[in-house]
Design an enzyme around this catalytic site. Structure first.
Site, PDB file in Angstrom:
ATOM      1  N   ASN A 117       3.526  29.564 -26.870  1.00  0.00           N
ATOM      2  CA  ASN A 117       3.566  29.594 -25.403  1.00  0.00           C
ATOM      3  C   ASN A 117       3.910  28.233 -24.798  1.00  0.00           C
ATOM      4  O   ASN A 117       4.510  28.158 -23.738  1.00  0.00           O
ATOM      5  CB  ASN A 117       2.226  30.080 -24.848  1.00  0.00           C
ATOM      6  CG  ASN A 117       1.043  29.444 -25.540  1.00  0.00           C
ATOM      7  OD1 ASN A 117       0.859  29.623 -26.743  1.00  0.00           O
ATOM      8  ND2 ASN A 117       0.257  28.684 -24.807  1.00  0.00           N
ATOM      9  N   GLN A 146       4.660  36.033 -26.455  1.00  0.00           N
ATOM     10  CA  GLN A 146       5.819  35.250 -25.995  1.00  0.00           C
ATOM     11  C   GLN A 146       7.090  35.595 -26.777  1.00  0.00           C
ATOM     12  O   GLN A 146       8.098  34.888 -26.646  1.00  0.00           O
ATOM     13  CB  GLN A 146       5.522  33.744 -26.084  1.00  0.00           C
ATOM     14  CG  GLN A 146       4.388  33.271 -25.202  1.00  0.00           C
ATOM     15  CD  GLN A 146       4.687  33.333 -23.693  1.00  0.00           C
ATOM     16  OE1 GLN A 146       5.777  33.728 -23.269  1.00  0.00           O
ATOM     17  NE2 GLN A 146       3.708  32.965 -22.874  1.00  0.00           N
ATOM     18  N   CYS A 152      -2.810  18.129 -21.407  1.00  0.00           N
ATOM     19  CA  CYS A 152      -3.748  17.459 -20.515  1.00  0.00           C
ATOM     20  C   CYS A 152      -2.976  16.652 -19.486  1.00  0.00           C
ATOM     21  O   CYS A 152      -1.788  16.412 -19.611  1.00  0.00           O
ATOM     22  CB  CYS A 152      -4.647  16.534 -21.300  1.00  0.00           C
ATOM     23  SG  CYS A 152      -3.786  15.125 -21.973  1.00  0.00           S
TER      24      CYS A 152
HETATM   25  N1  PLP Z   1      -1.073  34.849 -26.219  1.00  0.00           N
HETATM   26  C1  PLP Z   1      -0.055  34.072 -25.819  1.00  0.00           C
HETATM   27  C2  PLP Z   1       0.864  33.506 -26.844  1.00  0.00           C
HETATM   28  C3  PLP Z   1       0.136  33.799 -24.470  1.00  0.00           C
HETATM   29  O1  PLP Z   1       1.148  33.012 -24.075  1.00  0.00           O
HETATM   30  C4  PLP Z   1      -0.754  34.363 -23.536  1.00  0.00           C
HETATM   31  C5  PLP Z   1      -0.622  34.041 -22.102  1.00  0.00           C
HETATM   32  O2  PLP Z   1      -0.102  33.020 -21.721  1.00  0.00           O
HETATM   33  C6  PLP Z   1      -1.795  35.179 -24.002  1.00  0.00           C
HETATM   34  C7  PLP Z   1      -1.921  35.392 -25.349  1.00  0.00           C
HETATM   35  C8  PLP Z   1      -2.762  35.808 -23.049  1.00  0.00           C
HETATM   36  O3  PLP Z   1      -2.100  36.795 -22.286  1.00  0.00           O
HETATM   37  P1  PLP Z   1      -2.827  37.488 -21.067  1.00  0.00           P
HETATM   38  O4  PLP Z   1      -3.305  36.393 -20.167  1.00  0.00           O
HETATM   39  O5  PLP Z   1      -1.793  38.338 -20.440  1.00  0.00           O
HETATM   40  O6  PLP Z   1      -3.960  38.285 -21.630  1.00  0.00           O
END
Ligand code: PLP
Length: 410
Positions: free
Chosen positions: A167, A195, A343
């Site tokens: 992400n 993603q 951060c």
């Molecule tokens: N996993 C990944 C790789 C993500 O980028 C995100 C959200 O940014 C999530 C899980 C969580 O997704 P959600 O907030 O739609 O539950």
């Protein structure tokens, strides 16, 4: 750039149609695509009844819900029985980790997982129950370390969790190989594909035992997602206690309109994700942006450069000034960008992803993430470059900057 078809333009009121505006935060969330919007409205007017009600008109909601499950299954390459509708990737990831912890043993995950994997892993497996796989300086999981974990006698992991695309950096992991290796060792493999879906082809993902995704990352609504469960999971998973919905896997009245919109978005994005030419064009624009940025802003560093990355994302470490100064000023120029989860100025929580890649806290405080979408055009990237260079000059001059758009009207 605004008139060149950016979907995000609809977020702006008319008087702002002529200002620069581009949405570069698709990894956070995406605008609802037209197909999803239409499906959602249609479902709310034609099939709003509770799919569990017994009269014939509610049967229509049930039938359409099952048709949407079949459509998602076809697009994701698995049997409909493996699809459990959830509220998104966070819920799906928690469910997988909770299920794995109930089997005992330990969880093996990459050091660059999203907090929606890392936090439940530490919570459910406890200290000593989690093994984090290191990554190289490009952010790629070290395959040898994973192999050694799988081959250590007597310590078979309860689950291996390695995401498909990161992400923060967009760096892709070798999930196909990981799925095959885990299958060889009889270890359940979970792939967080939040993603990946909508950006790259879904083909083969269902080879992973468990897959999680969120509709709002690919043009669907927020609060809806899919958990692909292992084939032949007959005993109810009970992700939530209550009624017998979702074959006992997840209690609660099904959100058919949300599911219908998600299926429509999945279908709409599948074409783009599988279109190699479209993806090549997207990566050419991104690459040109990065090389021009490095040329004009010496000292800029591209994170994950040299690794396979999602074509639409660029994370860079810019020179000198802290990320929040950039994000704010770019926002004032109409560019929506993010810091990833890094951060700010070395304060707050450092990003475990960048930390795992060996990036120090000071540099982390200068990280910016630009994540484009299918509606982003070349001119948007060019406008972003111009805005970055403009912000650089302002920051260097120390001059008090003025917003370039009337933010109160946005
Ligand atoms: N996993 C990944 C790789 C993500 O980028 C995100 C959200 O940014 C999530 C899980 C969580 O997704 P959600 O907030 O739609 O539950």
């Amino acid at each position: 750039m605004v008139e060149k078809g950016s979907e995000a333009v609809f977020l702006l009121p008319r008087p702002f149609m002529s200002v620069s505006f581009a949405y570069f935060d698709h990894h956070a969330t995406t605008p609802l695509c037209l197909e999803a919007r239409e499906a959602w409205l249609r479902a709310h007017s034609e099939a709003w009844m509770n799919p569990s009600s017994l009269y014939p008109s509610a049967g229509r909601s049930r039938r359409l819900l099952e048709e949407a499950r079949e459509e998602c299954a076809e697009l994701l390459g698995c049997e409909p029985a493996r699809i459990v509708f959830t509220s998104g990737a966070t819920e799906g990831n928690n469910a997988v980790l909770r299920w794995a912890a109930s089997r005992g043993g330990r969880a093996v995950l990459s050091a660059v997982e999203h907090p929606a994997v890392r936090e439940p892993a530490w919570q459910f497996f406890g200290d000593g129950g989690v093994c984090e796989l290191p990554v190289d300086e490009k952010g790629v999981v070290l395959a040898d370390v994973l192999r050694a974990e799988l081959e250590t006698p007597g310590t078979k992991p309860a689950v291996v969790s390695v995401m498909a695309a990161n992400n923060e950096t967009g760096v892709l992991q070798a999930w196909r190989e990981t799925a095959a290796r885990c299958a060889e060792h009889g270890v359940p493999y979970h792939c967080d594909a939040a993603q990946w879906i909508g950006k790259r082809p879904a083909a083969g993902l269902a080879e992973c035992a468990w897959v999680t995704l969120s509709a709002h990352k690919f043009g669907g609504p927020k609060g809806v997602g899919v958990l692909i469960i292992p084939a032949g999971t007959f005993s109810p998973l009970r992700l939530r206690a209550g009624g017998p919905q979702e074959s006992g896997h997840r209690a609660g009245t099904e959100d058919y309109p949300g599911v219908a919109a998600m299926a429509a978005a999945l279908a709409a994005r599948a074409g783009w994700a599988a279109d190699e030419q479209a993806r090549a064009k997207a990566s050419a624009w991104r690459d040109a942006f990065e090389s021009r940025l490095m040329k004009h802003l010496p000292g800029t560093q591209v994170v994950g450069s040299g690794a396979l990355r999602s074509e639409t994302v660029s994370m860079v470490i810019v020179p000198r000034h802290p990320q929040l100064k950039w994000v704010t000023r770019l926002g004032e120029r109409g560019f929506c960008v993010s810091t990833g989860s890094a951060c700010s100025s070395g304060k707050g929580n450092p990003s475990p992803v960048l930390q795992a890649m060996g990036i120090d806290a000071e540099a982390m405080g200068r990280a910016l993430r630009f994540s484009a979408g299918p509606e982003t055009v070349e001119a948007d990237w060019e406008g972003l470059l111009e805005a970055l260079l403009d912000v650089w000059e302002v920051l260097e001059s120390g001059v008090r900057d003025r917003p370039k758009v009337d933010l109160s009207r946005l």
